[in-house]
Design an enzyme around this catalytic site. Structure first.
Site, mmCIF file in Angstrom:
data_model
loop_
_atom_site.group_PDB
_atom_site.id
_atom_site.type_symbol
_atom_site.label_atom_id
_atom_site.label_comp_id
_atom_site.label_asym_id
_atom_site.label_seq_id
_atom_site.Cartn_x
_atom_site.Cartn_y
_atom_site.Cartn_z
ATOM 1 N N ASP A 109 0.861 -1.188 0.000
ATOM 2 C CA ASP A 109 0.000 0.000 0.000
ATOM 3 C C ASP A 109 0.894 1.234 0.000
ATOM 4 O O ASP A 109 1.779 1.373 0.843
ATOM 5 C CB ASP A 109 -0.906 -0.003 1.230
ATOM 6 C CG ASP A 109 -1.864 1.178 1.225
ATOM 7 O OD1 ASP A 109 -2.886 1.094 0.560
ATOM 8 O OD2 ASP A 109 -1.550 2.187 1.903
ATOM 9 N N ASN A 117 -1.716 13.092 -5.754
ATOM 10 C CA ASN A 117 -2.902 13.547 -6.505
ATOM 11 C C ASN A 117 -3.303 14.965 -6.101
ATOM 12 O O ASN A 117 -3.643 15.793 -6.951
ATOM 13 C CB ASN A 117 -4.071 12.594 -6.271
ATOM 14 C CG ASN A 117 -3.949 11.310 -7.075
ATOM 15 O OD1 ASN A 117 -3.318 11.278 -8.126
ATOM 16 N ND2 ASN A 117 -4.550 10.241 -6.586
ATOM 17 N N ASP A 126 -1.112 8.909 -11.910
ATOM 18 C CA ASP A 126 -1.073 7.768 -12.831
ATOM 19 C C ASP A 126 0.370 7.421 -13.191
ATOM 20 O O ASP A 126 0.745 6.240 -13.244
ATOM 21 C CB ASP A 126 -1.860 8.080 -14.103
ATOM 22 C CG ASP A 126 -3.369 8.103 -13.866
ATOM 23 O OD1 ASP A 126 -3.799 7.647 -12.785
ATOM 24 O OD2 ASP A 126 -4.093 8.583 -14.759
ATOM 25 N N ASP A 152 -4.222 2.333 -5.043
ATOM 26 C CA ASP A 152 -2.776 2.413 -4.814
ATOM 27 C C ASP A 152 -2.288 1.188 -4.025
ATOM 28 O O ASP A 152 -1.346 1.274 -3.248
ATOM 29 C CB ASP A 152 -2.416 3.703 -4.070
ATOM 30 C CG ASP A 152 -3.060 3.784 -2.687
ATOM 31 O OD1 ASP A 152 -4.037 3.028 -2.441
ATOM 32 O OD2 ASP A 152 -2.591 4.580 -1.852
#
Length: 226
Positions: A109, A117, A126, A152
């Site tokens: 993770d 973001n 991305d 993610d």
């Protein structure tokens, strides 16, 4: 009357058939010289139709193979999607149970993906995910299986691997991802849970336990992070 041949040339009446069709007729033992003009034309037309059907079948097979590949892979990253990952994990569990083989699962993770973001936008996020995949793929064997389990979150199936070796692999991945810098000053980082197969009957259970192991690691990392 003119007609169009398979290879694109125009041939008149009962002119010479295409090489591929002629080969097909010869392979099935048909000698056109033994038949009248009408029968020859019928055999030629049939041979061309058979070849057309073969080409269409081959094209459909290629299209199906590509569709299956796309259905198995993540839309963004060059790894399996969750559905395909769970299917592959189920197969590996069955093999481990049948042959008493070691099997481990890594659950990864990313620690600061939301910040990427929020700071740089989703396009940068991305690109970060693709870079993460490149790092993971560079650190695993060809026999290992990598999948994207969520936004993610990633999983790695380590086949024929014991817990100690898998933990070393997880540590190396963590170190590489901790060094991954996005933008000017944001290091991505990752928490990686590791669990060995110990009789879990389903891929869902195995993944859930690896997820729990990852959260324990993430909590410990937050506790010591300055």
């Amino acid at each position: 009357m003119d007609r169009i041949s398979r290879n694109g040339g125009r041939k008149r009446g009962h002119a010479t058939v295409s090489d591929a069709a002629a080969d097909l007729l010869q392979a099935v033992g048909i000698d056109l010289q033994e038949y009248d003009l009408r029968a020859r034309a019928a055999f030629r037309a049939l041979a061309e139709e058979v070849l057309d059907l073969r080409d269409r079948e081959a094209g459909l097979a290629r299209a199906l193979e590509e569709a299956e590949r796309l259905a198995d892979h993540d839309a963004l990253c060059p790894v399996f999607n969750r559905r395909a990952f769970e299917r592959e994990l189920s197969r590996e569990i069955a093999l481990a149970a049948r042959h008493e083989l070691p099997l481990c699962l890594l659950y990864i993770d990313l620690d600061r993906f939301k910040a990427i973001n929020d700071t740089y936008g989703h396009a940068a996020g991305d690109k970060a995910l693709i870079r993460v995949c490149d790092i993971i793929l560079s650190q695993v064997r060809q026999t290992d299986i990598v999948g994207r389990l969520g936004g993610d979150e990633f999983g790695v199936i380590l086949t024929h691997a014991g817990l100690a070796d898998s933990q070393l692999k997880a540590n190396r991945l963590t170190q590489r991802l901790d060094r991954l810098k996005i933008g000017e000053d944001l290091h991505l980082g990752a928490s990686c849970g590791v669990i060995a197969w110990s009789g879990q009957s389903s891929a869902e259970t195995f993944i859930a336990e690896a997820d729990e192991a990852m959260f324990r690691v993430k909590s410990a990392r937050k506790a010591v992070r300055p």
